[in-house]
Write a protein that holds these residues in place. Structure first.
Motif, mmCIF file in Angstrom:
data_model
loop_
_atom_site.group_PDB
_atom_site.id
_atom_site.type_symbol
_atom_site.label_atom_id
_atom_site.label_comp_id
_atom_site.label_asym_id
_atom_site.label_seq_id
_atom_site.Cartn_x
_atom_site.Cartn_y
_atom_site.Cartn_z
ATOM 1 N N VAL A 5 -13.907 -60.339 29.258
ATOM 2 C CA VAL A 5 -13.144 -60.416 30.497
ATOM 3 C C VAL A 5 -13.359 -61.813 31.070
ATOM 4 O O VAL A 5 -14.494 -62.203 31.354
ATOM 5 C CB VAL A 5 -13.610 -59.339 31.494
ATOM 6 C CG1 VAL A 5 -12.871 -59.493 32.820
ATOM 7 C CG2 VAL A 5 -13.372 -57.946 30.913
ATOM 8 N N VAL A 6 -12.294 -62.564 31.220
ATOM 9 C CA VAL A 6 -12.391 -63.976 31.589
ATOM 10 C C VAL A 6 -13.038 -64.124 32.963
ATOM 11 O O VAL A 6 -12.535 -63.605 33.962
ATOM 12 C CB VAL A 6 -11.007 -64.641 31.595
ATOM 13 C CG1 VAL A 6 -11.110 -66.107 32.004
ATOM 14 C CG2 VAL A 6 -10.362 -64.517 30.223
ATOM 15 N N PRO A 7 -14.182 -64.817 33.032
ATOM 16 C CA PRO A 7 -14.865 -65.000 34.319
ATOM 17 C C PRO A 7 -14.198 -66.078 35.161
ATOM 18 O O PRO A 7 -13.377 -66.865 34.660
ATOM 19 C CB PRO A 7 -16.278 -65.431 33.892
ATOM 20 C CG PRO A 7 -16.060 -66.146 32.595
ATOM 21 C CD PRO A 7 -14.923 -65.427 31.911
ATOM 22 N N LYS A 8 -14.568 -66.130 36.435
ATOM 23 C CA LYS A 8 -14.008 -67.138 37.341
ATOM 24 C C LYS A 8 -14.390 -68.532 36.875
ATOM 25 O O LYS A 8 -13.581 -69.461 36.944
ATOM 26 C CB LYS A 8 -14.506 -66.895 38.762
ATOM 27 C CG LYS A 8 -13.914 -67.841 39.800
ATOM 28 C CD LYS A 8 -14.386 -67.490 41.199
ATOM 29 C CE LYS A 8 -13.771 -68.425 42.241
ATOM 30 N NZ LYS A 8 -14.222 -68.089 43.620
ATOM 31 N N ASN A 9 -15.625 -68.688 36.411
ATOM 32 C CA ASN A 9 -16.108 -69.976 35.920
ATOM 33 C C ASN A 9 -16.805 -69.789 34.576
ATOM 34 O O ASN A 9 -17.381 -68.739 34.312
ATOM 35 C CB ASN A 9 -17.101 -70.603 36.917
ATOM 36 C CG ASN A 9 -16.476 -70.880 38.273
ATOM 37 O OD1 ASN A 9 -15.482 -71.594 38.365
ATOM 38 N ND2 ASN A 9 -17.062 -70.321 39.317
ATOM 39 N N GLY A 10 -16.742 -70.811 33.740
ATOM 40 C CA GLY A 10 -17.534 -70.805 32.517
ATOM 41 C C GLY A 10 -16.825 -70.390 31.246
ATOM 42 O O GLY A 10 -17.438 -70.400 30.170
#
Length: 259
Positions: free
Chosen positions: A88-93
């Motif tokens: 699940v694509v995180p906000k950062n990183g």
């Protein structure tokens, strides 16, 4: 093997150059001429990201000469067992995830979105060009011959519903003492995987954890829960950790002549 600069070029462009002279794109020419400062007459390696490696010579600012296109300098067979990481694509990183998972040796990367995602990344198509560029750079840096494939972003549940029946999926979860360690789970699954020949996936969730609906969906579909660590990991850390465990498991199987 010679220590030469590497450049990843699409297979269609390589094999389509019957005259042996390959014209570089603007970005490729900038990389060789301005960044790496490769002089005319110097050799480099080029790879198609599909297991083949060629030697090429810089002819002028925008051209490479490829010798023996039909007989590559080196060919590496594709892995018998494919490894996939779905996250699940995180906000950062996420860009760091792409770099490190590529360097470690993942074969498939599946961006997902879920109910508790911090930021809804609905603009996957727009960002896909940059993500592919990051993967290409990581392939060149790590000297991989097989480029991992990044798939289109999709909803978690839709993705699981669309999986091939041969695929084997594990869900990373935290705060569940009953979950089996990923290393132990892999050892139990190796016979089934060798028989089926599907992709072995680990799924890493959002920073906020899986929702109740998602947990119920996993249970209903009898998808295994696994843990990656005794501590709570951020999404980026968990994804890289899972990729490392998967790759080490596959390397151990090859070392023991199981694959």
């Amino acid at each position: 093997m010679d220590d030469l600069i590497r450049l990843l070029i699409q297979n269609e462009r390589i094999i389509g150059n019957k005259n042996k002279n390959l014209k570089l794109t603007k970005e490729e020419a900038h990389y060789l001429n301005k960044v790496m400062r490769i002089k005319i007459g110097r050799e480099i390696f080029i790879t198609n990201g599909q297991g083949s490696l060629w030697k090429a010579k810089k002819l002028e600012q925008n051209f490479l000469e490829i010798n023996n296109i039909d007989n590559p300098y080196f060919v590496q067979e594709k892995e018998k067992v494919s490894l996939g990481i779905a996250v699940v694509v995180p906000k950062n990183g996420f860009e760091d995830i792409l770099k490190m998972c590529t360097e470690i040796g993942i074969d498939l990367i599946q961006p997902l979105f879920s109910e508790r995602q911090v930021k809804n990344n609905s603009n996957f198509l727009k960002r896909n060009i940059r993500w592919n560029s990051i993967i290409n750079e990581a392939v060149e840096q790590s000297e991989r011959l097989w480029r991992p494939l990044i798939l289109g972003g999709v909803n978690l549940i839709d993705w699981i519903d669309s999986r091939d029946s041969k695929d084997i999926i594990s869900i990373s979860i935290t705060r569940d003492d009953s979950s089996e360690n990923l290393n132990h789970w892999l050892k139990r699954k190796q016979n089934l995987l060798k028989k089926n020949g599907g992709v072995l996936w680990n799924v890493v969730g959002p920073e906020g954890g899986w929702s109740r609906n998602e947990i119920e969906f996993f249970l209903k579909n009898k998808i295994s829960f696994v843990k990656l660590s005794e501590t709570i990991l951020r999404t980026s850390t968990a994804t890289v950790n899972a990729t490392s465990i998967l790759n080490q498991w596959r390397n151990d199987l090859k070392l023991n002549n199981y694959l």
